[in-house]
Design an enzyme around this catalytic site. Structure first.
Site, PDB file in Angstrom:
ATOM      1  N   PRO A  97       0.837  -1.203   0.000  1.00 45.75           N
ATOM      2  CA  PRO A  97       0.000   0.000   0.000  1.00 45.75           C
ATOM      3  C   PRO A  97       0.874   1.258   0.000  1.00 45.75           C
ATOM      4  O   PRO A  97       1.912   1.293   0.661  1.00 45.75           O
ATOM      5  CB  PRO A  97      -0.805  -0.102   1.299  1.00 45.75           C
ATOM      6  CG  PRO A  97      -0.653  -1.495   1.783  1.00 45.75           C
ATOM      7  CD  PRO A  97       0.595  -2.064   1.173  1.00 45.75           C
ATOM      8  N   GLY A  99       2.281   5.081   0.468  1.00 49.21           N
ATOM      9  CA  GLY A  99       2.285   6.276   1.319  1.00 49.21           C
ATOM     10  C   GLY A  99       1.709   6.064   2.705  1.00 49.21           C
ATOM     11  O   GLY A  99       1.150   6.985   3.291  1.00 49.21           O
ATOM     12  N   LEU A 102       4.751   1.722   4.977  1.00 53.83           N
ATOM     13  CA  LEU A 102       5.194   0.327   4.826  1.00 53.83           C
ATOM     14  C   LEU A 102       6.339   0.196   3.812  1.00 53.83           C
ATOM     15  O   LEU A 102       6.615  -0.880   3.306  1.00 53.83           O
ATOM     16  CB  LEU A 102       4.018  -0.578   4.437  1.00 53.83           C
ATOM     17  CG  LEU A 102       2.898  -0.660   5.484  1.00 53.83           C
ATOM     18  CD1 LEU A 102       1.777  -1.581   5.003  1.00 53.83           C
ATOM     19  CD2 LEU A 102       3.416  -1.164   6.833  1.00 53.83           C
ATOM     20  N   GLY A 103       6.986   1.308   3.514  1.00 52.51           N
ATOM     21  CA  GLY A 103       8.214   1.251   2.714  1.00 52.51           C
ATOM     22  C   GLY A 103       7.998   1.166   1.218  1.00 52.51           C
ATOM     23  O   GLY A 103       8.908   0.755   0.494  1.00 52.51           O
ATOM     24  N   SER A 104       6.810   1.604   0.727  1.00 52.96           N
ATOM     25  CA  SER A 104       6.601   1.493  -0.723  1.00 52.96           C
ATOM     26  C   SER A 104       7.647   2.311  -1.486  1.00 52.96           C
ATOM     27  O   SER A 104       8.212   1.832  -2.470  1.00 52.96           O
ATOM     28  CB  SER A 104       5.183   1.918  -1.114  1.00 52.96           C
ATOM     29  OG  SER A 104       4.956   3.241  -0.739  1.00 52.96           O
ATOM     30  N   SER A 105       7.943   3.535  -1.016  1.00 50.73           N
ATOM     31  CA  SER A 105       8.882   4.326  -1.823  1.00 50.73           C
ATOM     32  C   SER A 105      10.299   3.800  -1.691  1.00 50.73           C
ATOM     33  O   SER A 105      11.037   3.777  -2.687  1.00 50.73           O
ATOM     34  CB  SER A 105       8.778   5.820  -1.549  1.00 50.73           C
ATOM     35  OG  SER A 105       8.987   6.066  -0.216  1.00 50.73           O
ATOM     36  N   ASP A 147      15.169   2.774   5.837  1.00 52.79           N
ATOM     37  CA  ASP A 147      14.165   2.036   5.062  1.00 52.79           C
ATOM     38  C   ASP A 147      14.797   1.343   3.845  1.00 52.79           C
ATOM     39  O   ASP A 147      14.567   0.157   3.600  1.00 52.79           O
ATOM     40  CB  ASP A 147      13.041   2.976   4.597  1.00 52.79           C
ATOM     41  CG  ASP A 147      12.237   3.532   5.759  1.00 52.79           C
ATOM     42  OD1 ASP A 147      12.590   3.241   6.917  1.00 52.79           O
ATOM     43  OD2 ASP A 147      11.252   4.258   5.507  1.00 52.79           O
TER      44      ASP A 147
END
Ligand code: MEV
Length: 313
Positions: A97, A99, A102-105, A147
C-alpha cells in the site's frame, strides 16, 4: 534485454524519527513487494509506467523541475543514461500500500536502482543501496537511510546512521498485525514537524532520544530471549514517545486502543500522521487481534518477515 528486480516493504518495529537523529532503530522487511522491470529502448526517452500513473521525459532534466512521485525512477534512469544513446522503459508493479509507512517508496528506490543499473553493468548490493538512497533523497532529503537498507538486505535488523545495519540473527516467534488508517502521509512533512518539536525544546528531545536508545537496547535483549510479552510492553512504551513528539492523531489512537485489547502492544510504524500501526501478537492472539479490527471495519492484515531482501532476475 530486460532487467527485473523486486524488493520488500518494511515495518519499523522501534525507533522511527529518533533514527533521523542518530538513535538506533529496529526494522524488518515484510512479505509485500515492489517489482521493477527495466528495458533499453529506441528514441532516447525515459518512460515510466505504474499503477499510480505514467511519466515520459527526455533525459537531462533538472530533478527540481519534476513534480511526480515517480521522480526517483527518472533520477536513476537519467544517471545511468549519461553517455548512452538509448532510452529506458520502466514498469513498476507493487503490492505494498502506498504512502502509509510500509516502505513502498524505499522498495521502489531499491528495486528501481537494481533493475535500472543492471541494464548497464553488474552492481553489488552496496552500490544498489547507495543509488537507492540517492534516489530516495529526491523525494525526502533527510532520510536516515534505514528504510532502503532493510528493503535491500531483508530480515530483521538494527540500524543507525553512523554504523549502518547489523542483522538480528534470532528468528522471532511473533506475528505482526498491520492496520491501515488509509490516511496518506508525507514522510518529509511529518519529519519536518518533529524537527520543529525538537527545535522548540532541545533538552526534552534529547531526553527522549536517550530513553529511546535505552528502550532499543532492552528490545535487542528481549529479541534474543524471544520474550513476546515483554516486547509488547516496549511497543507500548515506544508509542508513548511517539505520542510525545506529536506524530499521532485521534484515528491512530483509536486504532492503537483496538489493537491493544487483544495483542501484547500496538504502535505507529513509520512516519505517522496517518499511515499504519502494528499490533504485536503470537499464535495465541493473532486471530482475535485481526477480528477486533475487522469488526470495526478497519483495513487490516498480518505480515511475515521477509528474509530474502532484494531479488534480481
Ligand atoms: C520513515 O519510514 C521513517 C522515519 O524515521 C524517517 C527516516 O528514518 O528516514 C520517520
Amino acid at each position: 534485454m530486460k532487467s527485473k528486480a523486486s524488493a520488500p516493504g518494511k515495518v519499523i518495529l522501534f525507533g522511527e524519527h529518533f533514527v533521523v537523529y542518530g538513535v538506533k532503530a529496529i526494522l524488518c522487511a515484510i512479505n509485500k513487494r515492489v517489482t521493477v522491470t527495466a528495458e533499453k529502448m529506441e528514441g532516447g526517452k525515459i518512460s515510466i509506467q505504474s499503477n499510480i500513473g505514467n511519466l515520459e521525459l527526455e533525459p537531462g532534466k533538472s530533478i527540481s523541475e519534476i513534480n511526480s512521485p515517480l521522480k526517483p525512477f527518472y533520477y536513476l534512469a537519467d544517471k545511468m543514461l549519461k553517455n548512452e544513446n538509448v532510452g529506458i522503459k520502466i514498469i513498476v508493479e507493487s503490492d505494498i500500500p502506498l504512502g502509509v509507512g510500509l516502505g513502498s517508496s524505499s522498495a521502489c528506490c531499491v528495486a528501481g536502482a537494481a533493475a535500472i543499473s543492471r541494464l548497464f553493468r553488474k552492481t553489488s548490493n552496496e552500490e544498489i543501496l547507495a543509488l537507492a538512497i540517492e534516489a530516495e533523497k529526491t523525494i525526502f532529503e533527510n532520510t536516515s537511510g534505514a528504510d532502503c537498507t532493510v528493503c535491500t538486505y531483508g530480515g530483521i535488523m538494527e540500524y543507525d546512521k553512523k554504523n549502518g545495519f547489523h542483522k538480528i540473527e534470532s528468528k522471532p516467534n511473533f506475528h505482526l498485525v498491520i492496520a491501515n488508517s488509509n490516511i496518506e502521509h508525507s514522510t518529509e512533512s511529518v519529519v519536518g514537524e518533529v524537527r520543529q518539536f525538537k527545535e522548540k525544546d532541545e533538552m526534552r528531545f534529547s531526553l527522549l532520544c536517550k530513553k529511546e536508545s535505552k528502550l532499543v537496547e532492552e528490545v535487542l535483549e528481549l529479541l534474543i530471549e524471544n520474550n513476546v510479552k515483554k516486547l509488547g510492553t516496549k511497543v507500548r512504551e515506544n508509542q508513548e514517545y511517539l505520542e510525545t513528539i506529536g506524530i499521532s492523531n485521534d484515528k491512530l489512537r483509536e486504532m492503537i486502543q483496538i489493537g491493544q485489547t487483544e495483542s501484547f502492544g500496538a504502535k505507529i510504524t513509520g512516519a505517522g500522521g496517518g499511515g499504519c500501526i502494528y499490533a504485536l501478537t503470537n499464535e495465541s492472539n493473532l486471530e482475535h487481534t485481526i477480528n477486533q479490527f475487522k469488526d470495526k471495519n478497519y483495513d487490516c492484515f498480518s505480515v511475515k518477515i521477509d528474509f530474502k531482501g532484494l531479488d534480481t532476475f
